[in-house]
Scaffold this motif. Structure first.
Motif, PDB file in Angstrom:
ATOM      1  N   UNK A 141     -30.252  33.521 -16.878  1.00 28.77           N
ATOM      2  CA  UNK A 141     -30.412  34.823 -16.835  1.00 28.77           C
ATOM      3  C   UNK A 141     -29.100  35.397 -17.317  1.00 28.77           C
ATOM      4  N   UNK A 142     -29.088  36.178 -18.515  1.00 33.80           N
ATOM      5  CA  UNK A 142     -27.661  36.503 -18.926  1.00 33.80           C
ATOM      6  C   UNK A 142     -27.157  37.787 -18.254  1.00 33.80           C
ATOM      7  N   UNK A 143     -28.160  38.508 -17.386  1.00 37.90           N
ATOM      8  CA  UNK A 143     -27.794  39.647 -16.712  1.00 37.90           C
ATOM      9  C   UNK A 143     -26.964  39.280 -15.336  1.00 37.90           C
ATOM     10  N   UNK A 144     -26.905  37.988 -14.998  1.00 39.90           N
ATOM     11  CA  UNK A 144     -26.161  37.760 -13.413  1.00 39.90           C
ATOM     12  C   UNK A 144     -24.867  37.534 -13.514  1.00 39.90           C
ATOM     13  N   UNK A 145     -24.126  38.323 -12.801  1.00 42.52           N
ATOM     14  CA  UNK A 145     -22.670  37.934 -12.542  1.00 42.52           C
ATOM     15  C   UNK A 145     -22.634  37.387 -11.178  1.00 42.52           C
ATOM     16  N   UNK A 146     -22.224  35.920 -11.120  1.00 40.51           N
ATOM     17  CA  UNK A 146     -22.204  35.151  -9.894  1.00 40.51           C
ATOM     18  C   UNK A 146     -20.848  35.182  -9.530  1.00 40.51           C
ATOM     19  N   UNK A 147     -20.697  35.593  -8.246  1.00 43.13           N
ATOM     20  CA  UNK A 147     -19.463  36.024  -7.347  1.00 43.13           C
ATOM     21  C   UNK A 147     -19.471  34.585  -6.517  1.00 43.13           C
ATOM     22  N   UNK A 148     -18.269  34.180  -6.262  1.00 41.68           N
ATOM     23  CA  UNK A 148     -18.114  32.739  -5.317  1.00 41.68           C
ATOM     24  C   UNK A 148     -16.997  33.253  -4.562  1.00 41.68           C
ATOM     25  N   UNK A 149     -17.466  33.530  -3.149  1.00 40.67           N
ATOM     26  CA  UNK A 149     -16.392  33.640  -2.063  1.00 40.67           C
ATOM     27  C   UNK A 149     -16.502  32.333  -1.195  1.00 40.67           C
ATOM     28  N   UNK A 150     -15.480  31.305  -1.384  1.00 39.05           N
ATOM     29  CA  UNK A 150     -15.664  30.015  -0.750  1.00 39.05           C
ATOM     30  C   UNK A 150     -14.678  30.162   0.723  1.00 39.05           C
ATOM     31  N   UNK A 151     -15.281  30.951   1.537  1.00 41.64           N
ATOM     32  CA  UNK A 151     -14.153  30.955   2.679  1.00 41.64           C
ATOM     33  C   UNK A 151     -15.392  31.004   4.003  1.00 41.64           C
ATOM     34  N   UNK A 152     -14.700  30.543   4.937  1.00 40.81           N
ATOM     35  CA  UNK A 152     -15.131  30.435   6.135  1.00 40.81           C
ATOM     36  C   UNK A 152     -14.251  31.093   7.291  1.00 40.81           C
ATOM     37  N   UNK A 153     -14.211  32.242   7.962  1.00 35.79           N
ATOM     38  CA  UNK A 153     -13.369  32.450   9.146  1.00 35.79           C
ATOM     39  C   UNK A 153     -12.051  32.433   8.304  1.00 35.79           C
TER      40      UNK A 153
END
Length: 284
Positions: free
Chosen positions: A2-14
């Motif tokens: 899906x060329x319209x998707x920007x995937x943001x990755x926030x790999x944090x817990x607390x």
């Protein structure tokens, strides 16, 4: 893709990176989540010092900036997050486009605590309360674009692991709460979403993966019985997309150490595929 998707990755817990539920986003990325997007951004706060409150809100500021930029570029922002609180940043970024935003929040829990009510002190249990302005208004106000969402523009789906006190607060609030039995009623769900569609222009689709029943596999250490099946969660998405433009999404709170045979991972990837297929860019 899906060329319209920007995937943001926030790999944090607390405030901690790549541990517990913070390990989920990067694990999904390694399992192929990035193949569903044209653009992948891994978000990390500046500096080395981490503190739960400060780090969580710094991440929200980063998310808000990325979402606003994605919307301006005609992309659909999708957030993979260790904690549900990241959705506050998504909502702030969407607000820059000037549309009335509705929120569909799927979760085993209400996430509607405030600091005075929350004996656990777990910030992520306050995520939805922060989104509607019930607490932490000063620090949330530093997120670019943040405006508290009207409670009536929120639909909470699948929450069942709540105390009597929490249930009383939810029932007295302005949001619509559909526990699992009601969420399984397609007519009631469609009517609730139609009511929401009369007030908002676009929809953010938030999924804490522990909304699923742990018989699939526990999503995390907070999993609770009587959750929704993978098919029922996808049905919620389909009914929502039929009523409103789904313009962004969050998948949150998967702890790979609780998974069994990668079953919850695969459910998450399947759902992510459905989201990227159903979501549309914000109209400019």
């Amino acid at each position: 893709m899906s060329s319209g998707v920007r995937l943001l990755v926030a790999p944090y817990d607390s405030g901690h990176r790549d541990v517990r539920m913070g390990a989920g986003p990067l694990a999904l990325l390694r399992a192929g989540a990035g193949e569903l997007a044209a653009d992948v951004r891994v978000l990390d706060p500046a500096g080395e010092w981490r503190a739960e409150l400060a780090t969580a809100f710094e991440l929200n500021r980063l998310v808000a900036a990325e979402v606003a930029d994605a919307v301006a570029e005609g992309q659909v922002p999708v957030l993979l997050s260790g904690n549900c609180l990241g959705t506050v940043g998504v909502l702030a970024g969407l607000a820059a486009a000037g549309h009335r935003v509705g929120l569909l929040w799927l979760d085993a829990h209400g996430d509607f605590n405030t600091p005075d009510e929350d004996g656990s002190g777990f910030l992520d249990g306050q995520g939805l309360a922060i989104a509607v302005g019930r607490c932490w208004r000063s620090v949330a106000g530093r997120i670019p674009g943040f405006t508290p969402l009207p409670e009536r523009d929120v639909v909470l789906v699948g929450a069942r692991d709540v105390t009597e006190a929490q249930a009383a607060v939810l029932r007295s609030s302005g949001l619509a709460w559909l526990p699992p039995a009601q969420a399984r009623d397609p007519e009631l769900l469609a009517a609730t979403l139609a009511d929401l569609a009369g007030r908002v222009d676009v929809l953010h689709f938030h999924v804490d993966l522990d909304v699923h029943d742990p018989s699939i596999a526990p999503a995390n250490g907070y999993a609770a019985p009587d959750g929704l099946s993978a098919e029922e969660v996808r049905r919620v998405l389909g009914l929502a997309a039929a009523q409103l433009p789904v313009v962004s999404a969050t998948l949150a709170s998967w702890d790979p150490s609780f998974d069994v045979g990668d079953r919850m991972r695969d459910v998450a990837l399947d759902l992510l595929g459905e989201i990227t297929a159903a979501a549309v860019p914000v109209a400019r």
